[in-house]
Motif scaffolding. Structure first.
Motif, PDB file in Angstrom:
ATOM      1  N   GLN A 143      26.259   9.527 -23.207  1.00  0.00           N
ATOM      2  CA  GLN A 143      24.988   9.224 -23.848  1.00  0.00           C
ATOM      3  C   GLN A 143      24.106  10.456 -23.860  1.00  0.00           C
ATOM      4  OE1 GLN A 143      24.026   6.504 -25.385  1.00  0.00           O
ATOM      5  NE2 GLN A 143      25.984   5.491 -25.037  1.00  0.00           N
ATOM      6  N   PRO A 144      23.032  10.444 -24.657  1.00  0.00           N
ATOM      7  CA  PRO A 144      22.135  11.598 -24.700  1.00  0.00           C
ATOM      8  C   PRO A 144      21.623  11.990 -23.322  1.00  0.00           C
ATOM      9  CG  PRO A 144      21.620  10.041 -26.447  1.00  0.00           C
ATOM     10  CD  PRO A 144      22.650   9.390 -25.586  1.00  0.00           C
ATOM     11  N   ILE A 145      21.363  13.288 -23.187  1.00  0.00           N
ATOM     12  CA  ILE A 145      20.933  13.834 -21.899  1.00  0.00           C
ATOM     13  C   ILE A 145      19.690  13.135 -21.377  1.00  0.00           C
ATOM     14  CG2 ILE A 145      20.046  15.922 -20.800  1.00  0.00           C
ATOM     15  CD1 ILE A 145      21.806  17.517 -22.693  1.00  0.00           C
ATOM     16  N   ASN A 146      18.763  12.830 -22.271  1.00  0.00           N
ATOM     17  CA  ASN A 146      17.475  12.316 -21.814  1.00  0.00           C
ATOM     18  C   ASN A 146      17.370  10.806 -21.936  1.00  0.00           C
ATOM     19  OD1 ASN A 146      17.389  12.132 -24.600  1.00  0.00           O
ATOM     20  ND2 ASN A 146      15.182  12.482 -24.692  1.00  0.00           N
ATOM     21  N   GLN A 147      18.501  10.109 -22.087  1.00  0.00           N
ATOM     22  CA  GLN A 147      18.427   8.668 -22.245  1.00  0.00           C
ATOM     23  C   GLN A 147      18.295   8.000 -20.886  1.00  0.00           C
ATOM     24  OE1 GLN A 147      20.859   7.138 -25.330  1.00  0.00           O
ATOM     25  NE2 GLN A 147      21.363   5.301 -24.190  1.00  0.00           N
ATOM     26  N   PRO A 148      17.443   6.981 -20.724  1.00  0.00           N
ATOM     27  CA  PRO A 148      17.272   6.312 -19.443  1.00  0.00           C
ATOM     28  C   PRO A 148      18.572   5.698 -18.953  1.00  0.00           C
ATOM     29  CG  PRO A 148      15.493   5.747 -20.934  1.00  0.00           C
ATOM     30  CD  PRO A 148      16.485   6.515 -21.724  1.00  0.00           C
ATOM     31  N   ILE A 149      18.700   5.636 -17.624  1.00  0.00           N
ATOM     32  CA  ILE A 149      19.931   5.138 -17.018  1.00  0.00           C
ATOM     33  C   ILE A 149      20.218   3.719 -17.473  1.00  0.00           C
ATOM     34  CG2 ILE A 149      20.977   4.436 -14.824  1.00  0.00           C
ATOM     35  CD1 ILE A 149      19.598   6.801 -13.544  1.00  0.00           C
ATOM     36  N   ALA A 150      19.193   2.902 -17.617  1.00  0.00           N
ATOM     37  CA  ALA A 150      19.380   1.508 -17.974  1.00  0.00           C
ATOM     38  C   ALA A 150      20.086   1.332 -19.300  1.00  0.00           C
ATOM     39  CB  ALA A 150      18.024   0.796 -18.018  1.00  0.00           C
ATOM     40  N   SER A 151      19.991   2.336 -20.157  1.00  0.00           N
ATOM     41  CA  SER A 151      20.565   2.214 -21.491  1.00  0.00           C
ATOM     42  C   SER A 151      21.978   2.743 -21.570  1.00  0.00           C
ATOM     43  CB  SER A 151      19.695   2.965 -22.498  1.00  0.00           C
ATOM     44  OG  SER A 151      19.790   4.343 -22.244  1.00  0.00           O
ATOM     45  N   LYS A 152      22.519   3.210 -20.453  1.00  0.00           N
ATOM     46  CA  LYS A 152      23.783   3.920 -20.495  1.00  0.00           C
ATOM     47  C   LYS A 152      24.971   3.017 -20.176  1.00  0.00           C
ATOM     48  CE  LYS A 152      21.888   8.371 -19.810  1.00  0.00           C
ATOM     49  NZ  LYS A 152      22.140   9.693 -19.421  1.00  0.00           N
ATOM     50  N   ASP A 153      24.905   1.818 -20.625  1.00  0.00           N
ATOM     51  CA  ASP A 153      26.042   0.924 -20.505  1.00  0.00           C
ATOM     52  C   ASP A 153      27.095   1.330 -21.515  1.00  0.00           C
ATOM     53  OD1 ASP A 153      26.411  -2.713 -20.678  1.00  0.00           O
ATOM     54  OD2 ASP A 153      27.840  -1.095 -20.288  1.00  0.00           O
ATOM     55  N   LYS A 154      28.271   1.635 -21.042  1.00  0.00           N
ATOM     56  CA  LYS A 154      29.300   2.125 -21.954  1.00  0.00           C
ATOM     57  C   LYS A 154      29.608   1.112 -23.038  1.00  0.00           C
ATOM     58  CE  LYS A 154      31.662   5.292 -18.866  1.00  0.00           C
ATOM     59  NZ  LYS A 154      32.947   5.709 -18.313  1.00  0.00           N
ATOM     60  N   ASN A 155      29.492  -0.180 -22.714  1.00  0.00           N
ATOM     61  CA  ASN A 155      29.817  -1.181 -23.719  1.00  0.00           C
ATOM     62  C   ASN A 155      28.868  -1.137 -24.898  1.00  0.00           C
ATOM     63  OD1 ASN A 155      31.944  -2.188 -22.175  1.00  0.00           O
ATOM     64  ND2 ASN A 155      30.577  -3.535 -20.980  1.00  0.00           N
ATOM     65  N   SER A 156      27.700  -0.573 -24.693  1.00  0.00           N
ATOM     66  CA  SER A 156      26.711  -0.542 -25.780  1.00  0.00           C
ATOM     67  C   SER A 156      27.045   0.453 -26.853  1.00  0.00           C
ATOM     68  CB  SER A 156      25.326  -0.214 -25.209  1.00  0.00           C
ATOM     69  OG  SER A 156      25.307   1.109 -24.742  1.00  0.00           O
ATOM     70  N   TYR A 165      28.465  14.721 -19.816  1.00  0.00           N
ATOM     71  CA  TYR A 165      29.412  13.686 -19.395  1.00  0.00           C
ATOM     72  C   TYR A 165      28.880  12.852 -18.231  1.00  0.00           C
ATOM     73  CZ  TYR A 165      33.933  11.559 -18.403  1.00  0.00           C
ATOM     74  OH  TYR A 165      34.954  10.669 -18.214  1.00  0.00           O
ATOM     75  N   TRP A 166      28.176  13.502 -17.289  1.00  0.00           N
ATOM     76  CA  TRP A 166      27.618  12.782 -16.128  1.00  0.00           C
ATOM     77  C   TRP A 166      26.453  11.922 -16.596  1.00  0.00           C
ATOM     78  CZ3 TRP A 166      23.996  15.191 -11.980  1.00  0.00           C
ATOM     79  CH2 TRP A 166      23.763  14.257 -10.967  1.00  0.00           C
ATOM     80  N   GLN A 167      26.670  10.613 -16.581  1.00  0.00           N
ATOM     81  CA  GLN A 167      25.674   9.712 -17.147  1.00  0.00           C
ATOM     82  C   GLN A 167      24.633   9.251 -16.129  1.00  0.00           C
ATOM     83  OE1 GLN A 167      27.589   6.480 -19.159  1.00  0.00           O
ATOM     84  NE2 GLN A 167      28.973   7.820 -20.292  1.00  0.00           N
ATOM     85  N   HIS A 168      25.039   9.055 -14.911  1.00  0.00           N
ATOM     86  CA  HIS A 168      24.132   8.443 -13.933  1.00  0.00           C
ATOM     87  C   HIS A 168      23.394   9.517 -13.137  1.00  0.00           C
ATOM     88  CE1 HIS A 168      25.825   4.592 -14.969  1.00  0.00           C
ATOM     89  NE2 HIS A 168      27.039   5.094 -14.797  1.00  0.00           N
ATOM     90  N   LYS A 169      22.529  10.201 -13.827  1.00  0.00           N
ATOM     91  CA  LYS A 169      21.725  11.236 -13.158  1.00  0.00           C
ATOM     92  C   LYS A 169      20.564  10.582 -12.415  1.00  0.00           C
ATOM     93  CE  LYS A 169      22.692  14.547 -16.856  1.00  0.00           C
ATOM     94  NZ  LYS A 169      23.378  13.599 -17.751  1.00  0.00           N
ATOM     95  N   PRO A 170      19.984  11.284 -11.440  1.00  0.00           N
ATOM     96  CA  PRO A 170      18.814  10.739 -10.735  1.00  0.00           C
ATOM     97  C   PRO A 170      17.688  10.409 -11.712  1.00  0.00           C
ATOM     98  CG  PRO A 170      19.682  12.667  -9.600  1.00  0.00           C
ATOM     99  CD  PRO A 170      20.412  12.584 -10.910  1.00  0.00           C
ATOM    100  N   ILE A 171      16.958   9.359 -11.411  1.00  0.00           N
ATOM    101  CA  ILE A 171      15.887   8.906 -12.292  1.00  0.00           C
ATOM    102  C   ILE A 171      14.821   9.974 -12.471  1.00  0.00           C
ATOM    103  CG2 ILE A 171      14.541   7.855 -10.431  1.00  0.00           C
ATOM    104  CD1 ILE A 171      15.036   6.521 -14.038  1.00  0.00           C
ATOM    105  N   CYS A 172      14.625  10.826 -11.432  1.00  0.00           N
ATOM    106  CA  CYS A 172      13.614  11.875 -11.546  1.00  0.00           C
ATOM    107  C   CYS A 172      13.997  12.888 -12.630  1.00  0.00           C
ATOM    108  CB  CYS A 172      13.414  12.579 -10.202  1.00  0.00           C
ATOM    109  SG  CYS A 172      14.905  13.376  -9.556  1.00  0.00           S
ATOM    110  N   VAL A 173      15.307  13.122 -12.790  1.00  0.00           N
ATOM    111  CA  VAL A 173      15.759  14.038 -13.837  1.00  0.00           C
ATOM    112  C   VAL A 173      15.436  13.461 -15.205  1.00  0.00           C
ATOM    113  CG1 VAL A 173      17.785  15.138 -14.871  1.00  0.00           C
ATOM    114  CG2 VAL A 173      17.561  15.015 -12.374  1.00  0.00           C
ATOM    115  N   HIS A 174      15.729  12.173 -15.389  1.00  0.00           N
ATOM    116  CA  HIS A 174      15.431  11.524 -16.664  1.00  0.00           C
ATOM    117  C   HIS A 174      13.930  11.527 -16.955  1.00  0.00           C
ATOM    118  CE1 HIS A 174      19.469  10.111 -17.498  1.00  0.00           C
ATOM    119  NE2 HIS A 174      19.577   9.736 -16.242  1.00  0.00           N
ATOM    120  N   ASN A 175      13.133  11.258 -15.922  1.00  0.00           N
ATOM    121  CA  ASN A 175      11.682  11.239 -16.129  1.00  0.00           C
ATOM    122  C   ASN A 175      11.152  12.622 -16.499  1.00  0.00           C
ATOM    123  OD1 ASN A 175      11.543   8.513 -15.575  1.00  0.00           O
ATOM    124  ND2 ASN A 175      11.110   8.795 -13.387  1.00  0.00           N
TER     125      ASN A 175
END
Length: 560
Positions: A545-558, A497-507
């Motif tokens: 959004q998926p766990i490993n999806q980049p933050i930039a792609s996590k726009d709810k409208n998308s 549910y938490w979408q805006h994770k730190p970028i280091c986590v996504h990387n």
């Protein structure tokens, strides 16, 4: 519902910055193969193996001391099995609680009918929501992401790893016992052989869906032949006049004081013994013509299972008294020693073959559950990938195998099984309740099969009776099971549910995914869009959004 993750392929196309996303776009047209025909579908329903209850484990290995827990919750919905080793090893739970042969046979018949009702409900759900993942997918689509995740969480954390570990240990027990006729096989040897069994069958499943289904077909056929021999021997015994315990005056002669509580326990044992009837729904997307073969396989398999259970138990009591049956730790072996003479070795071999095929079936279906969960964004996305040539979900299979191997080195397998039995049975009812909710919320979606609402109501009444009795009988055990399940709530909110994770986590996740993808040579499969599923998910409020999806792609409208 979690709409963006379900279309993993399309989502990945929107993230050119990740090399794994390019690979996973499905440009090569890789997808799961529809290689499961009607015969193999019946084999998946008939043959799934479930770990025996603690009191059903043959004394070939030193299992933990049994407690009263085992009398109420045999295991995670996995007592005996749908024609697995349980019917060979110890089908005595029902008899012990029913208190008479006649009532025990009635329990077997009634629970078989209730199982058929539940299977009909799942047949409608399976063709209405034609996605792999079984009750996980249905609960998620109908009740939301958190409910679906909790179903997946308990399966990933406990149910499947412990189930497969115990089945593999039972297999190694029966293989090694002839080499240690006067003592228990060494514990290390049991676990090593169980590990070899798991690794071999994981390799088979990774190599080819066709190989895996052929293994299932062959071992199911061998299992049915052994049971046919038992039933035929029973008929021969009846022909010889050996039917003392089948005569009405003797069949209903009680050997313990009957009570409502004990009869409820008998029905609970019987309902658990039919566990596995929903396994085909886990692999819906790999079925050839699922709209026809899913219901056909259910219509063929459930009556067959009921017939085999009832008449195998009839055969047993033609050669053994109820007291002998209850005292035996491996009923079919004792039956064979009494009637088959020099051919009595057939029965232990049948148990070993049954459990070997059971490990294969459990690996096959559980990996598809994890695959479906990853595709929905509830597990790491690499588990939703398939091999570029073999089209098998290799990461999900390896994950299943590794988690089971870890359970093999755990000393509390049997305790864990008992704790989550209540939860597994709970979700059967939740899923079928979802069928009624779906009828109410989405009355106009296409339903190739549409059964009367009387069927889910009948099942839910029976389910509620057993569930309430479980809570009343063993509140501590059920409470621990609920607590284990609820540990998934913070995991869901942190990981999904938490979408805006730190970028280091996504990387970090992206790097792990890319390395795993290259090691296993896997990509995201093409996922065909389903109008029915779209209709189910179109009006949802929950967004993630998926766990490993980049933050930039996590726009709810998308994802709306």
């Amino acid at each position: 519902m979690e709409k963006g993750a379900r279309h993993r392929t399309n989502a990945e196309k929107n993230h050119p910055e990740g090399s794994e996303s390019k690979t996973g776009s499905g440009e090569g047209g890789v997808s799961l193969k529809k290689e499961i025909g009607l015969v193999s579908a019946c084999g998946i329903i008939v043959a799934p193996e479930h770990s025996c209850a603690v009191n059903d484990i043959p004394p070939l290995a030193e299992a933990p001391e049994a407690t009263n827990v085992e009398k109420m919750l045999p295991d995670s919905g996995f007592v005996g099995n749908i024609i697995g080793s349980g019917i060979f090893v110890s089908p005595k739970g029902v008899l012990e609680n029913a208190g008479s042969v006649g009532l025990a046979l009635i329990v077997w018949i009634v629970t078989g009918l209730i199982t058929a009702v539940g299977a009909l409900c799942y047949a409608e759900l399976g063709v209405t929501i034609p996605k792999s993942g079984g009750d996980y997918s249905y609960v998620k689509d109908i009740f939301g992401g958190l409910a679906g995740f909790l179903r997946l969480w308990i399966a990933v954390l406990v149910i499947y790893p412990t189930n497969q570990a115990v089945i593999a240990l039972t297999f190694s027990n029966y293989v090694l016992q002839p080499f240690f006729p006067t003592c228990f096989p060494p514990e290390l040897g049991l676990r090593l052989l169980a590990a070899i069994c798991l690794l071999l069958l994981t390799w088979v499943n990774c190599s080819s869906v066709r190989w895996a289904t052929r293994v299932q077909d062959i071992f199911t056929a061998g299992k049915l032949l052994a049971l046919a021999l038992i039933i035929i021997m029973g008929v021969v015994q009846i022909g010889k006049g050996e039917y003392f315990w089948l005569e009405p005056k003797n069949a209903f002669e009680t050997f313990q004081e009957p009570s409502i509580g004990l009869i409820a326990l008998a029905f609970l044992q019987g309902s658990f013994a039919y566990g596995g009837w929903n396994f085909l729904n886990y692999v819906t997307e790999e079925l050839v013509d699922p709209y026809k073969n899913l219901p056909r396989a259910i219509f063929i398999s459930i009556p067959l299972v009921t017939f085999v259970y009832v008449f195998a138990n009839v055969a047993y009591v033609t050669a053994m008294s109820p007291q002998e049956l209850l005292a035996s730790n491996a009923v079919a072996v004792t039956f064979g020693e009494k009637l088959l003479g020099v051919m009595s070795w057939i029965m232990p071999i049948s148990v070993a073959l049954s459990t070997f095929g059971g490990v294969n079936g459990s690996l096959f279906t559980s990996s598809r559950l994890f695959f479906a969960g990853a595709r929905e964004g509830h597990l790491p996305s690499v588990l939703a990938m398939i091999h570029v040539k073999r089209c098998t979900p290799i990461p999900a299979l390896l994950f299943t195998c590794i988690s089971t191997l870890l359970m093999l080195v755990t000393g509390d397998i049997y305790t864990l099984i008992n704790y989550v039995g209540f939860i597994n049975y709970l979700f059967y009812g939740v899923t079928i309740a979802g069928q009624i909710v779906l009828r109410w919320k989405k009355p106009d979606i296409p339903r190739p099969i549409k059964i009367s609402l009387l069927f889910p109501i009948i099942y839910l009444l029976f389910w509620a009776f057993l569930l309430v009795f479980s809570l009343w009988s063993e509140p501590v055990v059920c409470g621990i099971g609920l607590a284990i399940m609820l540990t998934g709530v913070p995991v869901y909110f942190l990981g999904v549910y938490w979408q805006h994770k730190p970028i280091c986590v996504h990387n970090c996740i992206k790097l792990i995914t890319l390395v795993s993808q290259k090691m296993c040579v896997v990509v995201y499969p093409n996922v065909g869009e389903s109008s029915e599923t779209e209709m189910i998910n179109e009006n949802t409020e929950e967004q993630w959004q998926p766990i490993n999806q980049p933050i930039a792609s996590k726009d709810k409208n998308s994802v709306k």
